[in-house]
Design a protein around this motif. Structure first.
Motif, PDB file in Angstrom:
ATOM      1  N   GLY A 102       8.719  -3.308  -6.934  1.00  0.00           N
ATOM      2  CA  GLY A 102       9.201  -2.040  -6.590  1.00  0.00           C
ATOM      3  C   GLY A 102       8.282  -1.290  -5.831  1.00  0.00           C
ATOM      4  O   GLY A 102       8.057  -0.140  -5.966  1.00  0.00           O
ATOM      5  N   VAL A 103       7.885  -1.680  -4.546  1.00  0.00           N
ATOM      6  CA  VAL A 103       6.918  -1.022  -3.750  1.00  0.00           C
ATOM      7  C   VAL A 103       8.028  -0.535  -2.373  1.00  0.00           C
ATOM      8  O   VAL A 103       9.090  -1.032  -2.270  1.00  0.00           O
ATOM      9  CB  VAL A 103       6.028  -1.970  -3.062  1.00  0.00           C
ATOM     10  N   ASN A 104       7.601   0.346  -1.718  1.00  0.00           N
ATOM     11  CA  ASN A 104       8.409   0.969  -0.799  1.00  0.00           C
ATOM     12  C   ASN A 104       8.006   0.356   0.811  1.00  0.00           C
ATOM     13  O   ASN A 104       7.142  -0.418   0.936  1.00  0.00           O
ATOM     14  CB  ASN A 104       7.955   2.337  -0.303  1.00  0.00           C
ATOM     15  N   GLN A 105       8.889   0.911   1.735  1.00  0.00           N
ATOM     16  CA  GLN A 105       8.654   0.300   3.206  1.00  0.00           C
ATOM     17  C   GLN A 105       7.304   0.303   3.636  1.00  0.00           C
ATOM     18  O   GLN A 105       6.887  -0.564   4.240  1.00  0.00           O
ATOM     19  CB  GLN A 105       9.442   1.220   3.980  1.00  0.00           C
ATOM     20  N   MET A 106       6.372   1.265   3.478  1.00  0.00           N
ATOM     21  CA  MET A 106       5.130   1.661   3.896  1.00  0.00           C
ATOM     22  C   MET A 106       4.253   0.392   3.139  1.00  0.00           C
ATOM     23  O   MET A 106       3.405  -0.395   3.934  1.00  0.00           O
ATOM     24  CB  MET A 106       4.495   2.785   3.296  1.00  0.00           C
ATOM     25  N   ALA A 107       4.263   0.225   1.902  1.00  0.00           N
ATOM     26  CA  ALA A 107       3.673  -0.995   1.340  1.00  0.00           C
ATOM     27  C   ALA A 107       4.197  -2.477   1.748  1.00  0.00           C
ATOM     28  O   ALA A 107       3.215  -3.386   2.140  1.00  0.00           O
ATOM     29  CB  ALA A 107       3.913  -1.120  -0.356  1.00  0.00           C
ATOM     30  N   LEU A 108       5.461  -2.499   2.216  1.00  0.00           N
ATOM     31  CA  LEU A 108       5.629  -3.866   3.102  1.00  0.00           C
ATOM     32  C   LEU A 108       4.830  -3.908   4.282  1.00  0.00           C
ATOM     33  O   LEU A 108       4.539  -4.912   4.722  1.00  0.00           O
ATOM     34  CB  LEU A 108       7.240  -3.756   3.060  1.00  0.00           C
ATOM     35  N   ALA A 109       5.009  -2.845   4.972  1.00  0.00           N
ATOM     36  CA  ALA A 109       4.270  -2.697   6.411  1.00  0.00           C
ATOM     37  C   ALA A 109       2.798  -3.063   6.182  1.00  0.00           C
ATOM     38  O   ALA A 109       2.380  -3.772   7.016  1.00  0.00           O
ATOM     39  CB  ALA A 109       4.444  -1.374   7.083  1.00  0.00           C
ATOM     40  N   ALA A 110       2.306  -2.583   5.253  1.00  0.00           N
ATOM     41  CA  ALA A 110       0.988  -2.830   4.887  1.00  0.00           C
ATOM     42  C   ALA A 110       0.421  -4.044   4.414  1.00  0.00           C
ATOM     43  O   ALA A 110      -0.589  -4.695   4.971  1.00  0.00           O
ATOM     44  CB  ALA A 110       0.203  -1.735   3.670  1.00  0.00           C
TER      45      ALA A 110
ATOM     46  N   ARG B  91      11.190 -11.310  -2.591  1.00  0.00           N
ATOM     47  CA  ARG B  91      11.920 -11.778  -3.448  1.00  0.00           C
ATOM     48  C   ARG B  91      13.492 -10.775  -3.205  1.00  0.00           C
ATOM     49  O   ARG B  91      14.404 -11.571  -3.622  1.00  0.00           O
ATOM     50  CB  ARG B  91      11.593 -11.712  -4.718  1.00  0.00           C
ATOM     51  N   ARG B  92      13.485  -9.531  -3.228  1.00  0.00           N
ATOM     52  CA  ARG B  92      14.460  -8.991  -3.108  1.00  0.00           C
ATOM     53  C   ARG B  92      14.463  -7.491  -2.889  1.00  0.00           C
ATOM     54  O   ARG B  92      13.179  -7.155  -2.723  1.00  0.00           O
ATOM     55  CB  ARG B  92      15.314  -8.755  -4.462  1.00  0.00           C
ATOM     56  N   ALA B  93      15.127  -6.609  -2.314  1.00  0.00           N
ATOM     57  CA  ALA B  93      15.169  -5.459  -1.848  1.00  0.00           C
ATOM     58  C   ALA B  93      16.424  -4.845  -2.412  1.00  0.00           C
ATOM     59  O   ALA B  93      17.655  -5.270  -2.285  1.00  0.00           O
ATOM     60  CB  ALA B  93      15.136  -5.150  -0.136  1.00  0.00           C
TER      61      ALA B  93
ATOM     62  N   GLN C  32      21.394  10.621  -0.359  1.00  0.00           N
ATOM     63  CA  GLN C  32      20.347   9.953   0.401  1.00  0.00           C
ATOM     64  C   GLN C  32      19.979   8.522  -0.285  1.00  0.00           C
ATOM     65  O   GLN C  32      20.342   8.106  -1.436  1.00  0.00           O
ATOM     66  CB  GLN C  32      19.133  10.482   0.969  1.00  0.00           C
ATOM     67  N   SER C  33      19.288   7.769   0.265  1.00  0.00           N
ATOM     68  CA  SER C  33      18.880   6.573  -0.304  1.00  0.00           C
ATOM     69  C   SER C  33      17.402   5.831   0.422  1.00  0.00           C
ATOM     70  O   SER C  33      17.534   6.308   1.736  1.00  0.00           O
ATOM     71  CB  SER C  33      20.095   5.580  -0.094  1.00  0.00           C
ATOM     72  N   HIS C  34      16.798   5.287  -0.369  1.00  0.00           N
ATOM     73  CA  HIS C  34      15.582   4.543   0.257  1.00  0.00           C
ATOM     74  C   HIS C  34      15.445   3.326  -0.414  1.00  0.00           C
ATOM     75  O   HIS C  34      15.867   3.093  -1.425  1.00  0.00           O
ATOM     76  CB  HIS C  34      14.477   5.498   0.072  1.00  0.00           C
ATOM     77  N   ASN C  35      14.772   2.242   0.231  1.00  0.00           N
ATOM     78  CA  ASN C  35      14.667   1.076  -0.287  1.00  0.00           C
ATOM     79  C   ASN C  35      13.426   0.963  -1.079  1.00  0.00           C
ATOM     80  O   ASN C  35      12.445   1.432  -0.581  1.00  0.00           O
ATOM     81  CB  ASN C  35      14.894   0.011   0.974  1.00  0.00           C
ATOM     82  N   GLN C  36      13.565   0.085  -1.635  1.00  0.00           N
ATOM     83  CA  GLN C  36      12.497  -0.689  -2.505  1.00  0.00           C
ATOM     84  C   GLN C  36      12.470  -1.982  -2.466  1.00  0.00           C
ATOM     85  O   GLN C  36      13.445  -2.842  -2.462  1.00  0.00           O
ATOM     86  CB  GLN C  36      12.282  -0.202  -4.173  1.00  0.00           C
ATOM     87  N   PHE C  37      11.120  -2.671  -2.751  1.00  0.00           N
ATOM     88  CA  PHE C  37      11.044  -4.277  -2.539  1.00  0.00           C
ATOM     89  C   PHE C  37      10.387  -4.794  -3.405  1.00  0.00           C
ATOM     90  O   PHE C  37       9.268  -4.099  -4.139  1.00  0.00           O
ATOM     91  CB  PHE C  37      10.233  -4.455  -0.826  1.00  0.00           C
TER      92      PHE C  37
END
Length: 358
Positions: A125-133, A144-146, A324-329
């Motif tokens: 359940g992390v955000n786009q920033m954490a994915l980039a990090a 695994r999923r988004a 609005q919507s934002h993604n979690q990963f």
């Protein structure tokens, strides 16, 4: 100069004080607060690993993991989770390393880099920033999923005149108005908040009964099927309600129960976490979920809140009500030679190939 330290010896009481101090200097979510992370922490983190970044003696980043050792391959570290289905049933979202405001990607990257060479990491359940990090660490990254997280920007609603329904589709407006009229035959729709821990616990139990009845009728176990889920949230409420961080709402029209909402309130954001609705049988136009959320959205607007968040999931009602919507990963990361991640990737590709065969 930022210094990162990893330790497996954690004094949870002392950590709580440092965590609360960093909270005040961060833009973290409720799921990154000590209210959530510290709830039943001794059970959820029996083999804790703490990563802490400091600068000139000041803590600027914190992450608490639980370590799960395996016979083969490196240990697995679960950020903000235990690593078992039973103790992770209070699902975490908007997760991540807690960092000083404005330095999220820099500090998250530094903390993850200190761990990933010797461990497999599970980041739920992390955000786009954490994915980039995590990608910047040079590690093996497996998504695994988004999932989308629909939400309502209440400031946008106010800027457009404050009438929330005008921004919804004609079909959504019609369903909401029909449902409200169906209930208003019994009296005005009203929200009753829990005002004490005892009343909040009572609402949680009443909501659980409705929630379980609905999901079991659909052949599903329901969130409260695992006893730890209820125990965790009773403990969470006992801490969070006096701090104004959880809101339990009972919606009714006259004497007719519509349902319950269990929401988190954090820095102007209302997050709809759990619910239980009284479905009225033959009254097809009555949609208790839509009516409950509409009443809560209007209440959030009246309170001056900035956002009403439906959290992860692509349910139709969330898409209909959100603007609005934002993604979690949900990610796994580890050394480039991690046998576990390599095998999981290979299995995933084989399954994808078999599904694509004619």
């Amino acid at each position: 100069m930022v210094s990162v330290r990893v330790t497996g010896s954690v004094d949870l009481a002392a950590l709580g004080e440092r965590w609360r101090d960093l909270e005040q200097r961060s833009d973290g979510s409720f799921f990154q607060s000590w209210t959530w992370v510290g709830c039943l922490a001794s059970e959820r983190f029996p083999d804790p690993v703490l990563v802490e970044a400091t600068e000139m003696g000041r803590t600027v980043a914190l992450g608490l993991f639980n370590r799960v050792r395996h016979r083969f391959g490196p240990p697995m570290l679960y950020l903000g989770e235990h690593g078992s289905a039973d103790l992770d049933c209070p699902y975490v979202e908007q997760n991540g390393i807690l960092t000083e405001a404005g330095r999220d990607i820099e500090l998250t990257t530094a903390c993850l880099r200190s761990l990933v060479a010797a461990h497999d990491l599970v980041l739920s359940g992390v955000n786009q920033m954490a994915l980039a990090a995590v990608r910047q660490t040079g590690s093996f990254v497996l998504t695994r999923r988004a999932q989308p997280s629909p939400c309502i920007d209440l400031d946008v609603v106010r800027q457009s005149g404050g009438a929330y329904l005008t921004g919804r589709s004609a079909n959504t407006r019609q369903q909401l108005r029909r449902s409200d009229r169906s209930y208003e035959r019994h009296g005005p729709i009203r929200l009753q908040p829990a005002v004490s821990v005892a009343s909040a616990h009572a609402m949680l139990d009443q909501m659980a009964d409705l929630h379980q009845a609905t999901w079991q009728a659909r052949g599903k176990p329901g969130s409260f099927a695992i006893p730890f889920f209820r125990r965790f949230h009773r403990a969470l409420i006992a801490t969070a309600l006096p701090r104004g961080e959880v809101v339990l709402l009972k919606a009714a029209a006259g004497e007719t129960l519509i349902g319950y909402l269990y929401n988190f309130l954090w820095r102007g954001r209302m997050s709809a976490y759990q619910s239980g609705f009284a479905y009225p049988g033959e009254a097809r136009q009555a949609k208790p979920g839509l009516t409950c959320h509409l009443a809560a959205i209007r209440d959030a607007l009246a309170r001056g809140l900035h956002s009403y968040d439906f959290l992860a999931g692509d349910g139709r009602y969330k898409q209909s009500l959100a603007n609005q919507s934002h993604n979690q990963f949900w990610l796994e990361a580890g050394p480039l030679c991690s046998p576990r991640l390599l095998s999981r990737t290979l299995v995933g590709r084989l399954r994808s190939s078999s599904r694509s065969l004619p």
